[in-house]
Motif scaffolding. Sequence first.
Motif, PDB file in Angstrom:
ATOM      1  N   SER A 132      35.537   3.021  50.986  1.00  0.00           N
ATOM      2  CA  SER A 132      34.320   2.679  51.651  1.00  0.00           C
ATOM      3  C   SER A 132      33.286   1.872  50.935  1.00  0.00           C
ATOM      4  N   LEU A 133      33.293   1.860  49.657  1.00  0.00           N
ATOM      5  CA  LEU A 133      32.284   1.457  48.801  1.00  0.00           C
ATOM      6  C   LEU A 133      32.651  -0.056  48.570  1.00  0.00           C
ATOM      7  N   ASN A 134      31.836  -1.033  48.473  1.00  0.00           N
ATOM      8  CA  ASN A 134      32.087  -2.433  48.344  1.00  0.00           C
ATOM      9  C   ASN A 134      31.674  -2.760  47.063  1.00  0.00           C
ATOM     10  N   ASN A 161      35.833  -2.712  41.775  1.00  0.00           N
ATOM     11  CA  ASN A 161      36.729  -1.735  41.000  1.00  0.00           C
ATOM     12  C   ASN A 161      36.813  -0.385  41.705  1.00  0.00           C
ATOM     13  N   ALA A 162      36.124  -0.377  42.839  1.00  0.00           N
ATOM     14  CA  ALA A 162      36.267   1.078  43.735  1.00  0.00           C
ATOM     15  C   ALA A 162      37.463   1.460  44.023  1.00  0.00           C
ATOM     16  N   ILE A 163      38.111   0.495  44.408  1.00  0.00           N
ATOM     17  CA  ILE A 163      39.713   0.886  44.687  1.00  0.00           C
ATOM     18  C   ILE A 163      40.457   1.754  43.715  1.00  0.00           C
ATOM     19  N   TYR A 164      39.941   1.592  42.592  1.00  0.00           N
ATOM     20  CA  TYR A 164      40.651   2.443  41.397  1.00  0.00           C
ATOM     21  C   TYR A 164      40.003   3.767  41.094  1.00  0.00           C
ATOM     22  N   PHE A 168      50.363  -4.558  41.070  1.00  0.00           N
ATOM     23  CA  PHE A 168      51.725  -3.828  40.723  1.00  0.00           C
ATOM     24  C   PHE A 168      51.379  -3.115  39.651  1.00  0.00           C
ATOM     25  N   VAL A 169      50.705  -3.412  38.550  1.00  0.00           N
ATOM     26  CA  VAL A 169      50.717  -2.562  37.196  1.00  0.00           C
ATOM     27  C   VAL A 169      49.934  -1.232  37.850  1.00  0.00           C
ATOM     28  N   ALA A 170      48.967  -1.124  38.581  1.00  0.00           N
ATOM     29  CA  ALA A 170      47.990  -0.122  39.053  1.00  0.00           C
ATOM     30  C   ALA A 170      49.265   0.722  39.633  1.00  0.00           C
ATOM     31  N   GLY A 171      49.838   0.168  40.431  1.00  0.00           N
ATOM     32  CA  GLY A 171      50.932   0.879  41.653  1.00  0.00           C
ATOM     33  C   GLY A 171      52.027   1.517  40.649  1.00  0.00           C
ATOM     34  N   LEU A 172      52.297   1.059  39.603  1.00  0.00           N
ATOM     35  CA  LEU A 172      53.428   1.378  38.401  1.00  0.00           C
ATOM     36  C   LEU A 172      52.774   2.815  37.954  1.00  0.00           C
TER      37      LEU A 172
END
Length: 205
Positions: free
Chosen positions: A15-17, A20-23, A110-114
Amino acid sequence: MIFVINVTAIYASFSLNHMNAIYWGAILPVLYAIVVAPHALIGRPGMPRAAITKALIAKWNNADDLSRYIIQYWMALAYPSTSWKKRRNSVTLYLTSFFLCACYFAKESFVAGLIMFLAGYVLYQMSLRVDRPRLVYANPEFRVGGNDESSRREWELAAMSIIAFADLYPDDGTLKESANQVSEDGDVKFLLAHHRYDHGASWAS
């Protein structure tokens, strides 16, 4: 508390703009996998194996089997009042990890996903172990066993280990109460008569 923090972090992530919020939602699962999970997975006891066996061999004719099971699930047996909470937390966080893993791969991160996949796997393994003795004991399928002798065997070890663990810490009221509750079980009384000396067991297992 973990659930509230986790939900808040995920909400903030989407929700935040902020670049790096997605992490942010990944922080709690990763920390839990690094800090808490190893204690459940490694099976490191709070006393030497020889001391455990020595304490049990005076009361049980299957002390070696009980020692192995107790060491394997030490964390679950040592904290009967909180192990179910740790299991709930690990389930919540491994689901979060796999969800974020899918999101990160979809965004080609992909790194974050792994990393989240690995964290989810560790937390999933933790959820299977952190409260296993009591889950096995409470599971009627393990109690009955059916055609699977290993299930019934694990049920017996789980029940006896809950009682035997209290022998290692005789002054711990929480462990003693947990052991007393299991001892009242009719099937467990039968096991005690065959494996515990003060219940009439012989010296040969």
